[in-house]
Design a protein around this motif. Structure first.
Motif, short mmCIF file in Angstrom:
data_model
loop_
_atom_site.label_atom_id
_atom_site.label_comp_id
_atom_site.label_asym_id
_atom_site.label_seq_id
_atom_site.Cartn_x
_atom_site.Cartn_y
_atom_site.Cartn_z
N UNK A 1 32.11 67.70 83.16
CA UNK A 1 32.60 66.33 83.06
C UNK A 1 33.65 66.15 81.97
N UNK A 2 33.66 67.02 80.97
CA UNK A 2 34.74 66.97 79.98
C UNK A 2 36.05 67.36 80.65
N UNK A 3 36.03 68.46 81.39
CA UNK A 3 37.22 68.87 82.13
C UNK A 3 37.65 67.77 83.10
N UNK A 4 36.69 67.12 83.73
CA UNK A 4 37.01 66.05 84.68
C UNK A 4 37.73 64.90 84.00
N UNK A 5 37.26 64.52 82.83
CA UNK A 5 37.89 63.40 82.11
C UNK A 5 39.33 63.74 81.73
N UNK A 6 39.59 64.99 81.38
CA UNK A 6 40.96 65.40 81.07
C UNK A 6 41.85 65.22 82.30
N UNK A 7 41.38 65.68 83.45
CA UNK A 7 42.15 65.55 84.69
C UNK A 7 42.44 64.09 85.01
N UNK A 8 41.42 63.25 84.93
CA UNK A 8 41.59 61.85 85.30
C UNK A 8 42.51 61.13 84.32
N UNK A 9 42.44 61.49 83.04
CA UNK A 9 43.36 60.90 82.07
C UNK A 9 44.79 61.34 82.35
N UNK A 10 44.98 62.61 82.66
CA UNK A 10 46.31 63.10 82.98
C UNK A 10 46.87 62.39 84.21
N UNK A 11 46.02 62.14 85.18
CA UNK A 11 46.47 61.44 86.38
C UNK A 11 46.85 59.99 86.08
N UNK A 12 46.04 59.33 85.24
CA UNK A 12 46.37 57.95 84.86
C UNK A 12 47.72 57.88 84.16
N UNK A 13 47.99 58.86 83.31
CA UNK A 13 49.24 58.88 82.54
C UNK A 13 50.44 59.22 83.43
N UNK A 14 50.28 60.22 84.28
CA UNK A 14 51.41 60.69 85.11
C UNK A 14 51.56 59.92 86.42
N UNK A 15 50.49 59.23 86.84
CA UNK A 15 50.47 58.53 88.12
C UNK A 15 50.87 59.46 89.26
N UNK A 16 50.31 60.66 89.20
CA UNK A 16 50.70 61.70 90.16
C UNK A 16 50.06 61.53 91.52
#
Length: 352
Positions: A314-329
């Motif tokens: 879930x730590x790795x998951x939070x990193x991914x979701x934060x990156x997606x929120x920032x990049x709007x990929x």
């Protein structure tokens, strides 16, 4: 669909590697445990499935959602904790029951698959309706119940209630797409939002905030405190929790920064429009990244030791979701930003 990234911090290949690290931890049943051989809880399981969706691991994400569908109990709940398929804690957590709606809505936004949405609908509906049984007359949700007796604990937790708000809004959107009735969920979400209106000026409305940072930022992340009130809330305790260059503390009284809380905080501030600060937060916890793309849970910065000594899914998951929120990929990048008072404002794909 693009793969998330954070300019100057993580490129898409690095984030994809993090998704692969999560997929490598998935059990054959579809469960996404905290770490290999560790416990599985139904909330963190969903968060990890969301990261799989965002990094293009569609089959693995849908395998995870099938686990949720298959393991749901007849009353709409899941056990609080399982390990290797065995129930460790049979209790019922209201937030755990509701959260599947967020994951299912997120996956649908990314893959635009009507069959998936229809297949998961009975499970989402049963989970949210089970959570609804925890609602008090004033609109706040009790925390948990004894599965055997059904007796509910009186606690009304800040983080749990904020998260339930996002779940209710997601469930309403799923119902709207499927043309299913959801007026009772709309009313419940509105009542819960009103609870937080009162909480902003009178903190006795919900249980007192714990020393955990989640009780600080989750009202923003859950979409019930935004705008100037949200910014004031975040600024009020920023210096208590954020350690420049290292991340956010999990609790305010220990020299311990954690990757998941830091990245959830990043999503909260991104939802307020502060993308630069969100990116800096994600950058600050890259000291937790391992060579395979996974992330250690946290660091005790007073002695430079990682603790607990685990690379949590879930730590790795939070990193991914934060990156997606920032990049709007991806089309699911607004899963928290777009959950707002009164509904969800994200663009919705058509059923096909």
């Amino acid at each position: 669909m693009g793969v998330p990234f954070v300019d100057g911090v993580l490129d898409s290949r690095a984030v994809r590697a993090t998704g692969a690290a999560i997929a490598a931890m998935q059990e054959s049943s579809g469960a996404l445990p905290w770490f290999p051989g560790g416990k599985t809880d139904p909330w963190d399981h969903v968060e990890s499935a969301m990261a799989l969706s965002a990094t293009g691991f569609r089959a693995e994400a849908e395998h995870a959602y099938e686990w949720s569908r298959r393991t749901q109990r007849s009353d709409g709940s899941w056990p609080m904790e399982l390990r290797g398929g065995d129930i460790v804690d049979p209790g019922v957590d209201s937030n755990f029951c509701a959260y599947l709606a967020v994951g299912v809505w997120h996956h649908f936004l990314i893959v635009d698959d009507a069959a998936f949405l229809r297949r998961m609908w009975p499970t989402v509906r049963a989970g949210v309706d089970r959570a609804m049984r925890f609602a008090r007359d004033d609109g706040a949700f009790r925390w948990a119940a004894d599965h055997r007796t059904g007796d509910m604990f009186d606690n009304v937790l800040i983080t749990g209630n904020a998260s339930i708000h996002s779940s209710l809004r997601s469930a309403v959107e799923i119902a709207r797409i499927l043309d299913e009735p959801a007026e009772h969920w709309v009313r419940a979400a509105d009542q819960l939002a009103a609870v937080f209106d009162r909480w902003v000026v009178d903190r006795s409305v919900l249980d007192a905030a714990s020393n955990h940072s989640m009780d600080w930022y989750y009202p923003v992340l859950g979409g019930v405190v935004r705008g100037d009130s949200g910014r004031a809330l975040i600024d009020d305790r920023w210096s208590d929790f954020v350690v420049d260059g290292l991340g956010a503390r999990c609790v305010d009284d220990h020299p311990w920064v954690t990757g998941a809380e830091t990245c959830e905080l990043a999503m909260a501030v991104e939802s307020l429009g502060d993308v630069d600060r969100a990116a800096r937060l994600v950058e600050s916890i890259q000291h937790l990244r391992d060579d395979d793309g996974s992330y250690w849970t946290g660091l005790v910065f007073s002695d430079g030791k990682r603790w607990p000594v685990e690379q949590s899914c879930w730590t790795s998951a939070a990193v991914v979701l934060a990156a997606d929120a920032i990049s709007r990929a991806t089309p699911g990048s607004g899963i928290f930003r777009d959950i707002v008072r009164g509904g969800v404002v994200s663009g919705v794909p058509r059923l096909r």
